[in-house]
Design a protein around this motif. Sequence first.
Motif, PDB file in Angstrom:
ATOM      1  N   PRO A  84       0.820  -1.214   0.000  1.00 22.32           N
ATOM      2  CA  PRO A  84       0.000   0.000   0.000  1.00 22.32           C
ATOM      3  C   PRO A  84       0.858   1.269   0.000  1.00 22.32           C
ATOM      4  N   LYS A  85       0.299   2.320  -0.531  1.00 28.25           N
ATOM      5  CA  LYS A  85       1.006   3.605  -0.607  1.00 28.25           C
ATOM      6  C   LYS A  85       1.085   4.287   0.759  1.00 28.25           C
ATOM      7  N   ASP A  86       0.086   4.107   1.583  1.00 26.73           N
ATOM      8  CA  ASP A  86       0.079   4.705   2.915  1.00 26.73           C
ATOM      9  C   ASP A  86       1.173   4.048   3.761  1.00 26.73           C
ATOM     10  N   THR A  87       2.095   4.839   4.270  1.00 28.21           N
ATOM     11  CA  THR A  87       3.262   4.289   4.960  1.00 28.21           C
ATOM     12  C   THR A  87       2.912   3.572   6.265  1.00 28.21           C
ATOM     13  N   VAL A  88       1.959   4.078   7.012  1.00 30.18           N
ATOM     14  CA  VAL A  88       1.573   3.423   8.269  1.00 30.18           C
ATOM     15  C   VAL A  88       0.909   2.074   7.973  1.00 30.18           C
ATOM     16  N   PHE A  89       0.007   2.064   7.021  1.00 23.81           N
ATOM     17  CA  PHE A  89      -0.672   0.828   6.625  1.00 23.81           C
ATOM     18  C   PHE A  89       0.348  -0.167   6.063  1.00 23.81           C
ATOM     19  N   LYS A  90       1.266   0.304   5.245  1.00 17.64           N
ATOM     20  CA  LYS A  90       2.314  -0.547   4.682  1.00 17.64           C
ATOM     21  C   LYS A  90       3.163  -1.170   5.793  1.00 17.64           C
ATOM     22  N   ARG A  91       3.568  -0.355   6.756  1.00 22.22           N
ATOM     23  CA  ARG A  91       4.386  -0.848   7.862  1.00 22.22           C
ATOM     24  C   ARG A  91       3.643  -1.928   8.646  1.00 22.22           C
ATOM     25  N   TRP A  92       2.382  -1.699   8.888  1.00 19.90           N
ATOM     26  CA  TRP A  92       1.545  -2.644   9.622  1.00 19.90           C
ATOM     27  C   TRP A  92       1.445  -3.962   8.865  1.00 19.90           C
ATOM     28  N   LEU A  93       1.184  -3.882   7.559  1.00 15.02           N
ATOM     29  CA  LEU A  93       1.040  -5.099   6.760  1.00 15.02           C
ATOM     30  C   LEU A  93       2.358  -5.847   6.587  1.00 15.02           C
ATOM     31  N   THR A  94       3.440  -5.120   6.346  1.00 16.82           N
ATOM     32  CA  THR A  94       4.717  -5.805   6.161  1.00 16.82           C
ATOM     33  C   THR A  94       5.131  -6.537   7.433  1.00 16.82           C
ATOM     34  N   SER A  95       4.863  -5.966   8.572  1.00 13.93           N
ATOM     35  CA  SER A  95       5.228  -6.664   9.811  1.00 13.93           C
ATOM     36  C   SER A  95       4.374  -7.912  10.009  1.00 13.93           C
ATOM     37  N   ALA A  96       3.150  -7.895   9.552  1.00  9.55           N
ATOM     38  CA  ALA A  96       2.264  -9.049   9.706  1.00  9.55           C
ATOM     39  C   ALA A  96       2.547 -10.141   8.676  1.00  9.55           C
ATOM     40  N   LEU A  97       3.001  -9.745   7.490  1.00 11.98           N
ATOM     41  CA  LEU A  97       3.130 -10.710   6.400  1.00 11.98           C
ATOM     42  C   LEU A  97       4.541 -11.173   6.100  1.00 11.98           C
ATOM     43  N   LYS A  98       5.530 -10.595   6.747  1.00  6.08           N
ATOM     44  CA  LYS A  98       6.905 -11.036   6.481  1.00  6.08           C
ATOM     45  C   LYS A  98       7.438 -11.895   7.583  1.00  6.08           C
TER      46      LYS A  98
END
Length: 77
Positions: free
Chosen positions: A63-77
Amino acid sequence: MSITYRKTSAVFESLVSVEDAEDLLQWIQKNPQGNVDLSGCTHLHAANLQVLMATRIAVVAWPKDTVFKRWLTSALK
């Protein structure tokens, strides 16, 4: 539908709701070598997150939104 299914990728757009989770799981089961593009996603219901976490499908765009991206990357990596 907020997910567009292509031959090898599922493209998420805007708000992805609980109603999308079952179709997402079925698509991933039929396309285990596929990937997901989350670049257009602004909200992801937890049911879809659980599908992504359980299947460990490759994410090719975040996602382009940095907070949302950070949240998702931590959950999916």
